[in-house]
Design a protein around this motif. Structure first.
Motif, mmCIF file in Angstrom:
data_model
loop_
_atom_site.group_PDB
_atom_site.id
_atom_site.type_symbol
_atom_site.label_atom_id
_atom_site.label_comp_id
_atom_site.label_asym_id
_atom_site.label_seq_id
_atom_site.Cartn_x
_atom_site.Cartn_y
_atom_site.Cartn_z
ATOM 1 N N TRP A 255 0.936 -1.242 -0.114
ATOM 2 C CA TRP A 255 0.085 0.113 -0.143
ATOM 3 C C TRP A 255 1.010 1.294 -0.090
ATOM 4 O O TRP A 255 1.725 1.432 0.792
ATOM 5 C CB TRP A 255 -1.114 -0.041 1.170
ATOM 6 C CG TRP A 255 -2.041 -0.876 1.308
ATOM 7 C CD1 TRP A 255 -1.740 -2.445 1.583
ATOM 8 C CD2 TRP A 255 -3.304 -1.048 0.464
ATOM 9 N NE1 TRP A 255 -2.933 -2.890 1.088
ATOM 10 C CE2 TRP A 255 -3.855 -2.032 0.526
ATOM 11 C CE3 TRP A 255 -3.840 0.000 0.011
ATOM 12 C CZ2 TRP A 255 -5.131 -2.360 -0.071
ATOM 13 C CZ3 TRP A 255 -5.131 -0.035 -0.593
ATOM 14 C CH2 TRP A 255 -5.704 -1.237 -0.507
ATOM 15 N N LEU A 256 0.367 2.293 -0.876
ATOM 16 C CA LEU A 256 1.361 3.319 -1.103
ATOM 17 C C LEU A 256 0.467 4.360 -0.625
ATOM 18 O O LEU A 256 -0.759 4.770 -1.322
ATOM 19 C CB LEU A 256 1.919 3.451 -2.431
ATOM 20 C CG LEU A 256 2.659 4.794 -2.640
ATOM 21 C CD1 LEU A 256 3.994 4.829 -2.032
ATOM 22 C CD2 LEU A 256 2.706 4.733 -4.452
ATOM 23 N N VAL A 257 1.004 5.346 0.248
ATOM 24 C CA VAL A 257 0.349 6.569 0.508
ATOM 25 C C VAL A 257 1.032 7.714 -0.439
ATOM 26 O O VAL A 257 2.316 7.993 -0.328
ATOM 27 C CB VAL A 257 0.560 7.087 1.683
ATOM 28 C CG1 VAL A 257 -0.091 8.376 2.081
ATOM 29 C CG2 VAL A 257 -0.021 6.295 2.738
ATOM 30 N N HIS A 258 0.370 8.278 -1.451
ATOM 31 C CA HIS A 258 1.157 9.221 -2.599
ATOM 32 C C HIS A 258 0.168 10.410 -2.538
ATOM 33 O O HIS A 258 -1.155 10.352 -3.053
ATOM 34 C CB HIS A 258 1.105 8.341 -3.886
ATOM 35 C CG HIS A 258 1.759 9.405 -4.744
ATOM 36 N ND1 HIS A 258 3.103 10.042 -4.759
ATOM 37 C CD2 HIS A 258 0.904 9.975 -6.022
ATOM 38 C CE1 HIS A 258 3.032 10.774 -5.980
ATOM 39 N NE2 HIS A 258 1.780 10.552 -6.458
ATOM 40 N N GLU A 259 0.693 11.559 -2.196
ATOM 41 C CA GLU A 259 -0.099 12.753 -2.110
ATOM 42 C C GLU A 259 -1.498 12.486 -1.306
ATOM 43 O O GLU A 259 -2.363 13.006 -1.732
ATOM 44 C CB GLU A 259 -0.343 13.024 -3.534
ATOM 45 C CG GLU A 259 0.918 13.547 -4.120
ATOM 46 C CD GLU A 259 0.756 14.250 -5.617
ATOM 47 O OE1 GLU A 259 -0.158 14.050 -6.190
ATOM 48 O OE2 GLU A 259 1.679 14.635 -5.974
ATOM 49 N N ARG A 260 -1.208 11.947 -0.058
ATOM 50 C CA ARG A 260 -2.415 11.614 0.943
ATOM 51 C C ARG A 260 -3.415 10.669 0.561
ATOM 52 O O ARG A 260 -4.426 10.471 0.999
ATOM 53 C CB ARG A 260 -2.962 12.844 1.578
ATOM 54 C CG ARG A 260 -2.183 13.887 2.032
ATOM 55 C CD ARG A 260 -2.677 15.107 2.432
ATOM 56 N NE ARG A 260 -3.625 14.786 3.601
ATOM 57 C CZ ARG A 260 -2.979 14.746 5.073
ATOM 58 N NH1 ARG A 260 -1.779 14.743 5.128
ATOM 59 N NH2 ARG A 260 -3.897 14.360 5.688
ATOM 60 N N ARG A 321 -6.468 6.783 7.835
ATOM 61 C CA ARG A 321 -6.900 7.316 9.212
ATOM 62 C C ARG A 321 -5.803 8.424 9.300
ATOM 63 O O ARG A 321 -6.358 9.738 10.038
ATOM 64 C CB ARG A 321 -7.016 6.448 10.092
ATOM 65 C CG ARG A 321 -7.621 7.262 11.559
ATOM 66 C CD ARG A 321 -7.893 6.248 12.672
ATOM 67 N NE ARG A 321 -8.677 4.739 11.767
ATOM 68 C CZ ARG A 321 -8.439 3.536 12.412
ATOM 69 N NH1 ARG A 321 -7.510 3.172 13.163
ATOM 70 N NH2 ARG A 321 -9.241 2.616 11.731
ATOM 71 N N ASP A 322 -4.580 8.046 9.291
ATOM 72 C CA ASP A 322 -3.461 9.428 9.563
ATOM 73 C C ASP A 322 -2.527 9.023 8.487
ATOM 74 O O ASP A 322 -1.432 8.140 8.987
ATOM 75 C CB ASP A 322 -3.024 8.993 10.917
ATOM 76 C CG ASP A 322 -2.118 10.045 11.379
ATOM 77 O OD1 ASP A 322 -1.933 11.096 10.596
ATOM 78 O OD2 ASP A 322 -1.676 10.183 12.682
ATOM 79 N N PRO A 323 -2.345 9.587 7.506
ATOM 80 C CA PRO A 323 -1.331 9.236 6.459
ATOM 81 C C PRO A 323 0.003 9.701 6.940
ATOM 82 O O PRO A 323 1.101 9.487 6.081
ATOM 83 C CB PRO A 323 -1.993 10.139 5.334
ATOM 84 C CG PRO A 323 -3.368 10.363 5.548
ATOM 85 C CD PRO A 323 -3.332 10.484 6.751
ATOM 86 N N THR A 324 0.054 10.708 7.883
ATOM 87 C CA THR A 324 1.377 11.326 8.333
ATOM 88 C C THR A 324 1.843 10.468 9.437
ATOM 89 O O THR A 324 2.867 11.091 9.990
ATOM 90 C CB THR A 324 1.272 12.781 8.721
ATOM 91 O OG1 THR A 324 0.097 12.558 9.971
ATOM 92 C CG2 THR A 324 0.423 13.683 7.486
ATOM 93 N N VAL A 325 1.364 9.392 9.830
ATOM 94 C CA VAL A 325 1.933 8.828 10.925
ATOM 95 C C VAL A 325 3.286 8.230 10.675
ATOM 96 O O VAL A 325 3.331 7.870 9.476
ATOM 97 C CB VAL A 325 0.841 7.552 11.365
ATOM 98 C CG1 VAL A 325 0.995 6.534 10.280
ATOM 99 C CG2 VAL A 325 1.359 6.734 12.607
#
Length: 358
Positions: A255-260, A321-325
């Motif tokens: 899973w990739l968080v890309h630009e939120r 829920r928290d992409p910045t964690v």
């Protein structure tokens, strides 16, 4: 008053006589059982010595009971005669003393054997943990421009088949690898170890992770371990080109968080060792600052509550829920959430790896 005290002493000695007598009876059973079943002569000798010590204590307290009782109800002359019976346990003591050195030597020898046996058991207990630490180390290397996190939990097997690795393959490229060998025990664990370190070679040899997977598949298939299958996912981060390139052999979706935005990176080829000539492709994706990638083995998604699985959607939901964690907090939170979700112990190994681009 003196007679009352003597009566109390006699009663106490009688209790001690009964207790030591019971102990002697139990020791006698041990001696008989060893005589019937054991070929360990040292154990038999020590058991007989233990029996004699219990008999000795029984006789001593028996005589003291008799002396105190006689003293309480008759004149001192009769008590003195009864007191002469103490010669019997004294004689037993003298006889036992002759064997004291032998018994001490045997006891010391058995103590040393037990200590060595305990050391062996301790090493056997530590060996799987040390092996797992090689396959899925808790301490990860540091790379400028990246933040890493991980979590690992062993399953029910003695040895692990899950592994992950993060290493530099070129000045501007860092590779992240995660894999899972089917099964439990020494063979899958050895296979996992081989895969991990072969990939270190192949990813420096081939720029494309798909080529590295194809070479690994060829090499592992040649081992002809038909019962083993391997899933693996490789991601190569290129900080100069600001991209990541990945290839996945039947592994659960990364899973990739890309630009939120959270998106899955699904398998690009079959499990390893299904087909020696299997083909794999790789995909390249733009990489931005604060993007984060999550890799995990199937033990995480397959945590079970009755007929319900923890599943990849719960994994993705925790990332949304928290992409910045931080990566480390994410990994440990996922493992904790899956453990809390499971209504039965998680039998499979769980390995989780997260990398954020700074």
């Amino acid at each position: 008053m003196d007679q009352l005290i003597l009566a109390i002493v006699a009663s106490a000695c009688l209790v001690a006589t009964v207790l030591w007598g019971r102990s002697a009876r139990l020791r006698l059973r041990v001696v008989k059982r060893l005589d019937a079943t054991s070929g360990d002569s040292d154990a038999k000798t020590l058991a007989r010595s233990d029996l004699l010590r219990n008999l000795h204590a029984t006789v001593v307290y028996g005589v003291l009971t008799l002396v105190a009782a006689v003293e309480a109800v008759s004149d001192s002359q009769n008590a003195d005669l009864v007191l002469a019976l103490l010669a019997l346990p004294i004689a037993m003591t003298v006889l036992q003393a002759r064997n004291a050195k032998r018994d001490a030597r045997l006891a010391q020898g058995r103590s040393q054997l037990e200590q060595r046996a305990q050391e062996v058991l301790t090493q056997e207990d530590l060996a799987p943990k040390r092996w797992a630490a090689r396959l899925a180390p808790e301490a990860l290397p540091e790379f400028a421009g990246f933040e890493l996190g991980s979590a690992y939990q062993a399953g029910s097997g003695m040895l692990a088949g899950d592994f992950y690795d993060v290493f530099r393959v070129a000045p501007s490229r860092v590779a992240a690898v995660i894999g899972d060998v089917a099964g439990h025990g020494i063979e899958p664990s050895i296979t996992a170890f081989q895969c991990k370190y072969l990939l270190r070679v192949f990813l420096r040899q081939f720029r494309d992770p798909a080529q590295a997977i194809e070479e690994l598949n060829t090499q592992m298939s040649a081992l002809e371990r038909d019962e083993e299958f391997i899933s693996v996912c490789i991601v190569v981060f290129d900080s100069e080109a600001e991209t990541l390139r990945y290839s996945s052999a039947g592994h659960p979706a990364a899973w990739l968080v890309h630009e939120r935005e959270v998106r899955p990176l699904r398998a690009t080829g079959p499990l390893l060792m299904l087909d020696p000539e299997g083909k794999y492709i790789s995909r390249e994706i733009p990489l931005a600052v604060n993007d984060m990638l999550l890799l995990y083995t199937d033990g995480l998604a397959e945590a079970r509550d009755g007929g319900q699985l923890f599943g990849e959607e719960r994994i993705a939901a925790m990332m949304r829920r928290d992409p910045t964690v931080s990566p480390d907090v994410l990994c440990k939170s996922l493992l904790e959430a899956a453990t809390d979700f499971a209504s039965v112990p998680m039998d499979d190994d769980v390995a989780i790896l997260a990398i954020r681009k700074h």
